[in-house]
Write an enzyme that holds these catalytic residues in place. Structure first.
Site, PDB file in Angstrom:
ATOM      1  N   LYS A 175       0.694  -1.232  -0.169  1.00 23.16           N
ATOM      2  CA  LYS A 175       0.180   0.045  -0.057  1.00 23.16           C
ATOM      3  C   LYS A 175       0.816   1.127  -0.061  1.00 23.16           C
ATOM      4  O   LYS A 175       0.431   2.242  -0.605  1.00 23.16           O
ATOM      5  CB  LYS A 175      -1.061   0.127   1.253  1.00 23.16           C
ATOM      6  CG  LYS A 175      -2.019  -1.014   0.856  1.00 23.16           C
ATOM      7  CD  LYS A 175      -3.384  -0.673   1.841  1.00 23.16           C
ATOM      8  CE  LYS A 175      -4.385  -1.624   1.305  1.00 23.16           C
ATOM      9  NZ  LYS A 175      -5.759  -1.376   2.436  1.00 23.16           N
ATOM     10  N   LYS A 222     -10.930  -2.367  -3.540  1.00 27.13           N
ATOM     11  CA  LYS A 222     -12.077  -1.353  -3.862  1.00 27.13           C
ATOM     12  C   LYS A 222     -11.402  -0.030  -4.199  1.00 27.13           C
ATOM     13  O   LYS A 222     -12.258   0.970  -4.617  1.00 27.13           O
ATOM     14  CB  LYS A 222     -13.070  -1.319  -2.574  1.00 27.13           C
ATOM     15  CG  LYS A 222     -12.532  -1.080  -1.296  1.00 27.13           C
ATOM     16  CD  LYS A 222     -13.692  -1.110  -0.298  1.00 27.13           C
ATOM     17  CE  LYS A 222     -13.667  -2.229   0.742  1.00 27.13           C
ATOM     18  NZ  LYS A 222     -12.448  -2.169   1.570  1.00 27.13           N
ATOM     19  N   LYS A 279      -4.567  -8.441  -6.170  1.00 26.80           N
ATOM     20  CA  LYS A 279      -5.831  -8.546  -5.534  1.00 26.80           C
ATOM     21  C   LYS A 279      -6.832  -7.660  -5.991  1.00 26.80           C
ATOM     22  O   LYS A 279      -6.495  -6.589  -6.374  1.00 26.80           O
ATOM     23  CB  LYS A 279      -5.371  -8.295  -4.085  1.00 26.80           C
ATOM     24  CG  LYS A 279      -6.497  -8.401  -3.072  1.00 26.80           C
ATOM     25  CD  LYS A 279      -6.135  -8.275  -1.945  1.00 26.80           C
ATOM     26  CE  LYS A 279      -6.219  -6.922  -1.337  1.00 26.80           C
ATOM     27  NZ  LYS A 279      -7.124  -6.505   0.101  1.00 26.80           N
TER      28      LYS A 279
HETATM   29  N1  AQP Z   1      -9.358  -9.595  -3.442  1.00 27.40           N
HETATM   30  C1  AQP Z   1      -9.989 -10.086  -2.335  1.00 27.40           C
HETATM   31  N2  AQP Z   1     -10.191 -11.643  -2.330  1.00 27.40           N
HETATM   32  C2  AQP Z   1     -10.513 -12.064  -1.030  1.00 27.40           C
HETATM   33  N3  AQP Z   1     -10.709 -11.547   0.078  1.00 27.40           N
HETATM   34  C3  AQP Z   1     -10.590  -9.933   0.182  1.00 27.40           C
HETATM   35  N4  AQP Z   1     -10.772  -9.211   0.881  1.00 27.40           N
HETATM   36  C4  AQP Z   1     -10.478  -7.784   0.482  1.00 27.40           C
HETATM   37  N5  AQP Z   1     -10.090  -8.066  -0.774  1.00 27.40           N
HETATM   38  C5  AQP Z   1     -10.254  -9.436  -1.152  1.00 27.40           C
HETATM   39  C6  AQP Z   1     -11.146  -9.285   2.151  1.00 27.40           C
HETATM   40  O1  AQP Z   1     -12.113  -8.412   2.638  1.00 27.40           O
HETATM   41  C7  AQP Z   1     -12.019  -8.246   4.153  1.00 27.40           C
HETATM   42  C8  AQP Z   1     -11.957  -6.840   4.367  1.00 27.40           C
HETATM   43  O2  AQP Z   1     -11.122  -6.277   3.722  1.00 27.40           O
HETATM   44  P1  AQP Z   1     -10.933  -4.612   3.986  1.00 27.40           P
HETATM   45  O3  AQP Z   1     -11.688  -3.772   3.051  1.00 27.40           O
HETATM   46  O4  AQP Z   1     -10.734  -4.373   5.496  1.00 27.40           O
HETATM   47  O5  AQP Z   1      -9.440  -4.322   3.625  1.00 27.40           O
HETATM   48  P2  AQP Z   1      -8.475  -4.836   2.370  1.00 27.40           P
HETATM   49  O6  AQP Z   1      -8.233  -6.221   2.433  1.00 27.40           O
HETATM   50  O7  AQP Z   1      -7.398  -3.839   1.970  1.00 27.40           O
HETATM   51  O8  AQP Z   1      -9.810  -4.726   1.070  1.00 27.40           O
HETATM   52  P3  AQP Z   1      -9.672  -3.833  -0.050  1.00 27.40           P
HETATM   53  O9  AQP Z   1     -10.927  -4.171  -0.920  1.00 27.40           O
HETATM   54  O10 AQP Z   1      -8.553  -4.038  -0.764  1.00 27.40           O
HETATM   55  O11 AQP Z   1      -9.567  -2.372   0.500  1.00 27.40           O
HETATM   56  P4  AQP Z   1      -8.755  -1.206   0.123  1.00 27.40           P
HETATM   57  O12 AQP Z   1      -8.699  -1.055  -1.233  1.00 27.40           O
HETATM   58  O13 AQP Z   1      -9.426  -0.078   0.876  1.00 27.40           O
HETATM   59  O14 AQP Z   1      -7.330  -1.662   0.318  1.00 27.40           O
HETATM   60  C9  AQP Z   1     -10.757  -8.821   4.552  1.00 27.40           C
HETATM   61  O15 AQP Z   1     -11.142 -10.113   5.422  1.00 27.40           O
HETATM   62  C10 AQP Z   1     -10.083  -9.033   3.361  1.00 27.40           C
HETATM   63  O16 AQP Z   1      -9.337 -10.378   3.599  1.00 27.40           O
END
Ligand code: AQP
Length: 332
Positions: free
Chosen positions: A111, A197, A194
């Site tokens: 990140k 969002k 990955k």
């Molecule tokens: N691509 C993914 N595949 C499987 N699981 C995922 N999770 C996120 N992306 C994937 C799971 O969703 C939960 C919440 O995640 P989060 O929103 O707290 O943070 P993150 O993992 O950083 O998700 P994003 O979508 O990538 O958010 P941003 O873009 O803001 O960093 C977790 O259980 C995660 O494993």
């Protein structure tokens, strides 16, 4: 009954990755666990969030979680900033965790990217707050996507060091629950990255709010390779985009990549993508409709979150007060 804790950041519209990697499993776990689910807005501000958007995204995410099937009456759903115990315990954990441990966290490296010096200090200590989120409830089981495994190992290191330093057996061991064939959903534009969002490209992800036409268009444009689909999972080796689409199909159809390939193997991606888009629309359209219905009445939604926060604080406050007493704080 074992206590479950998990959270999602309101850093954008929840994606198919959040659904398959987390929320869908949360729904299933409600049957035989006491569940606490949290919209983690303190985590979201570790990267810049427009204040006008953050409140909207917090409500949208809460509505989406309920629309996916979380029952906020039987279980607990709330937003993190409404329960002070998270930040209080996170400070103690900032003083327990070692810099060397945090330096190994790959999510920070991903990140922060090349501009590390400019990343927030919050992003660096994000895993300490995550440990506090879970341990403030003495939760022992945490359903997350595969990407969060390393953070949970760190949470256990923190719990053990706290127990050791203060000579207690106060914080329990956490068990990660990494479930399903799509524990890591990848970007539609790059099968090695990955699905996220906050990715700059909306075409890289399926949002839970996307309508049928947009879903079909994104799947049609998803990156693939020129070869037809293999008939067995071994043939997905070295083909990250094909593996991702097959994994998504298997997860949505409650089947396995082997079953999906025995049905669709040998065909080109055109026909498979059509079948995948239809399955996505069938699975996600009811969620999007219910989310819209819930968002039409924000007073009720805010009431649900307030009630969740009150019940969450009733569990976390005494645990964090005890942690503070163990540390030697005199107390208020
Ligand atoms: N691509 C993914 N595949 C499987 N699981 C995922 N999770 C996120 N992306 C994937 C799971 O969703 C939960 C919440 O995640 P989060 O929103 O707290 O943070 P993150 O993992 O950083 O998700 P994003 O979508 O990538 O958010 P941003 O873009 O803001 O960093 C977790 O259980 C995660 O494993």
């Amino acid at each position: 009954m074992q206590r479950i804790f998990s959270g999602i950041q309101p850093s954008g519209i929840p994606t198919l990755g959040n659904y398959l990697g987390a929320i869908r499993n949360w729904v299933a776990l409600q049957r035989d666990h006491a569940c606490i689910y949290c919209v983690v807005d303190l985590h979201a501000i570790t990267v810049w969030q427009d204040p006008r958007q953050l409140a909207t995204q917090t409500r949208e995410l809460a509505a989406s979680i309920i629309a996916c099937g979380i029952d906020p009456q039987k279980h607990i759903l709330f937003h993190q900033s409404a329960v002070r115990a998270h930040a209080q315990l996170a400070w103690i954990f900032n003083c327990v965790a070692r810099l060397g441990w945090l330096n190994r966290m790959t999510q920070f490296k991903d990140k922060a990217g090349r501009d590390r010096e400019n990343a927030s200090a919050g992003l660096y200590v994000y895993p300490n707050l995550m440990a506090a989120d879970i341990l403030a409830y003495h939760a022992t089981r945490v359903p997350v996507g595969d990407d969060q495994r390393q953070h949970l190992e760190l949470a256990n290191d923190i719990a053990q060091k706290f127990n050791h330093d203060y000579g207690v057996a106060f914080f329990p061991t956490i068990e990660p629950l990494i479930l399903g064939p799509a524990a890591r959903v990848m970007s539609l534009r790059d099968g090695t990255k990955k699905m996220s969002k906050s990715d700059a490209s909306d075409q890289s992800r399926i949002n839970l709010s996307d309508g049928p036409d947009l879903i079909a268009q994104k799947v049609r444009r998803a990156k693939t390779d020129p070869a037809p689909l293999p008939s067995e999972p071994a043939g997905l080796e070295g083909r990250p985009e094909a593996r991702n689409l097959v994994g998504i199909y298997a997860a949505l159809a409650d089947s396995t990549p082997a079953d999906v390939l025995s049905e669709h193997g040998g065909k080109g991606f055109g026909a498979f993508k059509e079948a995948l888009a239809a399955l996505l629309v069938e699975s996600l359209a009811p969620i999007a409709a219910e989310t819209r219905r819930l968002l039409a009445d924000t007073a009720t939604l805010d009431g649900i979150l307030r009630d969740g926060a009150r019940r969450a604080a009733a569990i976390a406050d005494p645990i964090v007060a005890e942690a503070e007493r163990l540390v030697g704080f005199v107390g208020p």
